[in-house]
Write a protein that holds these residues in place. Structure first.
Motif, short mmCIF file in Angstrom:
data_model
loop_
_atom_site.label_atom_id
_atom_site.label_comp_id
_atom_site.label_asym_id
_atom_site.label_seq_id
_atom_site.Cartn_x
_atom_site.Cartn_y
_atom_site.Cartn_z
N GLU A 105 0.83 -1.22 0.00
CA GLU A 105 0.00 0.00 0.00
C GLU A 105 0.86 1.27 0.00
O GLU A 105 0.44 2.31 -0.45
N ASN A 106 2.04 1.15 0.59
CA ASN A 106 2.89 2.33 0.77
C ASN A 106 4.20 2.24 -0.01
O ASN A 106 5.17 2.91 0.33
N THR A 107 4.18 1.44 -1.07
CA THR A 107 5.42 1.23 -1.83
C THR A 107 6.05 2.54 -2.29
O THR A 107 7.25 2.77 -2.11
N LEU A 114 13.25 6.94 0.85
CA LEU A 114 14.62 6.42 1.02
C LEU A 114 15.64 7.53 0.76
O LEU A 114 16.70 7.56 1.38
N ASP A 115 15.29 8.45 -0.14
CA ASP A 115 16.20 9.55 -0.47
C ASP A 115 16.48 10.44 0.72
O ASP A 115 17.51 11.10 0.80
N LYS A 116 15.52 10.49 1.67
CA LYS A 116 15.69 11.37 2.82
C LYS A 116 16.60 10.77 3.89
O LYS A 116 16.95 11.43 4.86
N LEU A 117 16.92 9.47 3.73
CA LEU A 117 17.73 8.81 4.76
C LEU A 117 19.21 9.01 4.52
O LEU A 117 19.69 8.92 3.39
N ASP A 118 19.92 9.26 5.63
CA ASP A 118 21.36 9.41 5.55
C ASP A 118 21.99 8.03 5.73
O ASP A 118 22.61 7.74 6.74
N MET A 126 19.63 -2.09 -1.18
CA MET A 126 19.09 -3.34 -0.62
C MET A 126 17.65 -3.14 -0.18
O MET A 126 16.79 -3.99 -0.38
N GLN A 127 17.39 -2.00 0.44
CA GLN A 127 16.05 -1.69 0.92
C GLN A 127 15.07 -1.59 -0.26
O GLN A 127 13.96 -2.13 -0.20
N ALA A 128 15.52 -0.91 -1.32
CA ALA A 128 14.66 -0.75 -2.50
C ALA A 128 14.36 -2.12 -3.12
O ALA A 128 13.23 -2.39 -3.54
N GLU A 129 15.37 -2.99 -3.14
CA GLU A 129 15.16 -4.33 -3.70
C GLU A 129 14.22 -5.15 -2.83
O GLU A 129 13.41 -5.93 -3.32
N TRP A 130 14.31 -4.95 -1.51
CA TRP A 130 13.42 -5.66 -0.60
C TRP A 130 11.97 -5.20 -0.81
O TRP A 130 11.03 -6.00 -0.81
N ILE A 131 11.80 -3.90 -1.01
CA ILE A 131 10.45 -3.37 -1.28
C ILE A 131 9.94 -3.96 -2.60
O ILE A 131 8.78 -4.33 -2.74
N GLY A 132 10.88 -4.10 -3.54
CA GLY A 132 10.64 -4.89 -4.75
C GLY A 132 9.48 -4.48 -5.62
O GLY A 132 8.71 -5.31 -6.07
#
Ligand SMILES: [Zn+2]
Length: 202
Positions: A105-107, A114-118, A126-132
C-alpha cells in the motif's frame, strides 16, 4: 531448561554484556535496545495496533517451514539443505494463519522517502530491492470442468501466447485437489507433503 524465558533471557543478556566488557569492547550502553523489555515492545505493539486500525495488518494463510519432529516453525536460516538445523529431520511446509503487513500500500512512499535517509547507498539499494516494486498483470487461467481459475502474476503478459504449461506451488490451496496421476510431479522425495502440479493450459 525449566526456567521461565523472562529469567533466562535476562541472565543471558547480563552474561553477554559481562563478556563484552571483559574483551574491552566499547559500547554506549545508553543506546542499548532490549527487544524483550516491555518498555520497548509496548511500542512495537502500539505500532501494530495503529496499522491494524488503518487496515494495513491482516491475517492470511501462508506457508512456513515446519519441522514435524520438533513440531515448530523454522526461519529460513534454521533450514540447512532442507533439514532441520536442530534435529536433522526433513523440513516440510505447513500453511499457518499469520499476520501480514500490507507494505505494498505504501510502496511509493517507502521508495520515495529512502532519499531522505542518511544511509550508505548500498543499504538504500538493498532496501529498494526488498520493497521490490515492479509492474505487471494478474492473469486468470480457467480450469477445465471447474468454476475456479488460477491467478498468475506476470511482469511479461506479452509473452503469454508462448506459454505451454504452468506449475502450481505445493502449498497452493488447489494443489492437493487437482492432483491426478498425470499431473502429479514431485521433484524431491523428501518434500512429499502436498503434491505440486504441472497443469496444462486449456
Ligand atoms: Zn527439528
Amino acid at each position: 531448561m525449566g526456567v521461565h524465558p523472562k529469567e533466562s533471557t535476562a541472565q543471558n543478556i547480563e552474561n553477554i554484556k559481562r563478556q563484552i566488557g571483559e574483551i574491552a569492547a566499547i559500547y554506549d550502553w545508553d543506546m542499548e535496545v532490549n527487544t524483550t523489555d516491555p518498555e520497548f515492545y509496548k511500542w512495537t505493539q502500539w505500532i501494530f495496533v495503529q496499522m491494524f486500525k488503518k487496515g494495513l495488518a491482516y491475517e492470511k494463510q501462508m506457508p512456513i517451514n515446519w519441522c514435524p519432529s520438533c513440531k515448530t516453525g523454522l526461519a529460513n536460516e534454521e533450514v540447512v539443505n532442507g533439514k532441520c538445523e536442530r534435529c536433522g529431520a526433513d523440513v516440510t511446509k505447513k500453511n499457518l494463519r499469520q499476520w501480514m503487513l500490507k507494505i505494498t500500500e505504501n510502496t511509493d512512499r517507502l521508495l520515495g522517502d529512502l532519499d531522505k535517509l542518511d544511509w550508505p547507498e548500498k543499504f538504500k539499494k538493498m532496501q529498494a530491492e526488498w520493497i521490490g516494486k515492479n509492474h505487471g498483470a494478474e492473469v486468470d487461467f480457467k480450469l477445465e470442468d471447474r468454476d475456479e481459475a488460477i491467478t498468475v502474476y506476470t511482469t511479461r503478459p506479452d509473452t503469454l501466447h508462448a506459454a505451454t504449461f504452468m506449475v502450481l506451488a505445493p502449498q497452493h490451496k488447489l494443489a492437493a485437489e487437482l492432483a491426478t496421476d498425470e499431473t502429479y510431479h514431485c521433484p524431491k522425495k523428501t518434500m512429499v507433503y502436498t503434491p505440486s502440479l504441472i497443469w496444462k493450459f486449456i
